[in-house]
Design a protein around this motif. Structure first.
Motif, PDB file in Angstrom:
ATOM      1  N   UNK A 197       0.845  -1.189   0.000  1.00 38.64           N
ATOM      2  CA  UNK A 197       0.000   0.000   0.000  1.00 38.64           C
ATOM      3  C   UNK A 197       0.882   1.241   0.000  1.00 38.64           C
ATOM      4  N   UNK A 198       0.687   2.106  -0.989  1.00 36.43           N
ATOM      5  CA  UNK A 198       1.566   3.253  -1.181  1.00 36.43           C
ATOM      6  C   UNK A 198       0.770   4.553  -1.085  1.00 36.43           C
ATOM      7  N   UNK A 199       1.334   5.516  -0.371  1.00 32.88           N
ATOM      8  CA  UNK A 199       0.811   6.867  -0.344  1.00 32.88           C
ATOM      9  C   UNK A 199       1.949   7.775  -0.789  1.00 32.88           C
ATOM     10  N   UNK A 200       1.705   8.542  -1.851  1.00 34.26           N
ATOM     11  CA  UNK A 200       2.729   9.453  -2.354  1.00 34.26           C
ATOM     12  C   UNK A 200       2.126  10.831  -2.529  1.00 34.26           C
ATOM     13  N   UNK A 201       2.934  11.741  -3.016  1.00 40.98           N
ATOM     14  CA  UNK A 201       2.438  13.089  -3.257  1.00 40.98           C
ATOM     15  C   UNK A 201       1.343  13.117  -4.323  1.00 40.98           C
ATOM     16  N   UNK A 202       1.321  12.124  -5.194  1.00 38.13           N
ATOM     17  CA  UNK A 202       0.402  12.162  -6.326  1.00 38.13           C
ATOM     18  C   UNK A 202      -0.669  11.086  -6.341  1.00 38.13           C
ATOM     19  N   UNK A 203      -0.547  10.057  -5.520  1.00 36.09           N
ATOM     20  CA  UNK A 203      -1.564   9.010  -5.558  1.00 36.09           C
ATOM     21  C   UNK A 203      -1.605   8.222  -4.252  1.00 36.09           C
ATOM     22  N   UNK A 204      -2.693   7.493  -4.098  1.00 37.28           N
ATOM     23  CA  UNK A 204      -2.891   6.604  -2.953  1.00 37.28           C
ATOM     24  C   UNK A 204      -2.761   5.192  -3.470  1.00 37.28           C
TER      25      UNK A 204
END
Length: 92
Positions: free
Chosen positions: A85-92
């Motif tokens: 599970x990834x949370x970045x500046x541009x997407x979840x």
């Protein structure tokens, strides 16, 4: 502009003994009647160390928290990851 406006994602250190940090994402439908929150976090408290993902909602029975071993947590200057599970500046 991305969804996160922090210079860094993770301000702490996994070497600390007492530390808590979390990242929130809130989603609200157009009618503003339904809300979903997704919280990714890290808890380091004595011997208890884990990453977690918490789902919260105003929809009954949808609230959950899933704990992961601290080893499932990783981060870069642009994102945090808990297992797959990834949370970045541009997407979840």
């Amino acid at each position: 502009m991305g969804i996160i406006n922090k210079e860094e994602f993770f301000y702490g250190s996994l070497k600390k003994t007492d530390y808590f940090e979390r990242w929130h994402v809130y989603l609200v439908d157009a009618s503003k009647q339904h809300m979903l929150s997704i919280v990714l976090g890290v808890l380091l408290q004595g011997k208890e160390k884990y990453a977690f993902i918490q789902i919260g909602s105003n929809i009954p029975h949808l609230n959950r928290i899933v704990k992961y071993p601290i080893e499932a947590f990783s981060y870069t200057s642009d994102s945090i990851t808990i297992e797959n599970n990834v949370l970045s500046r541009d997407f979840i």
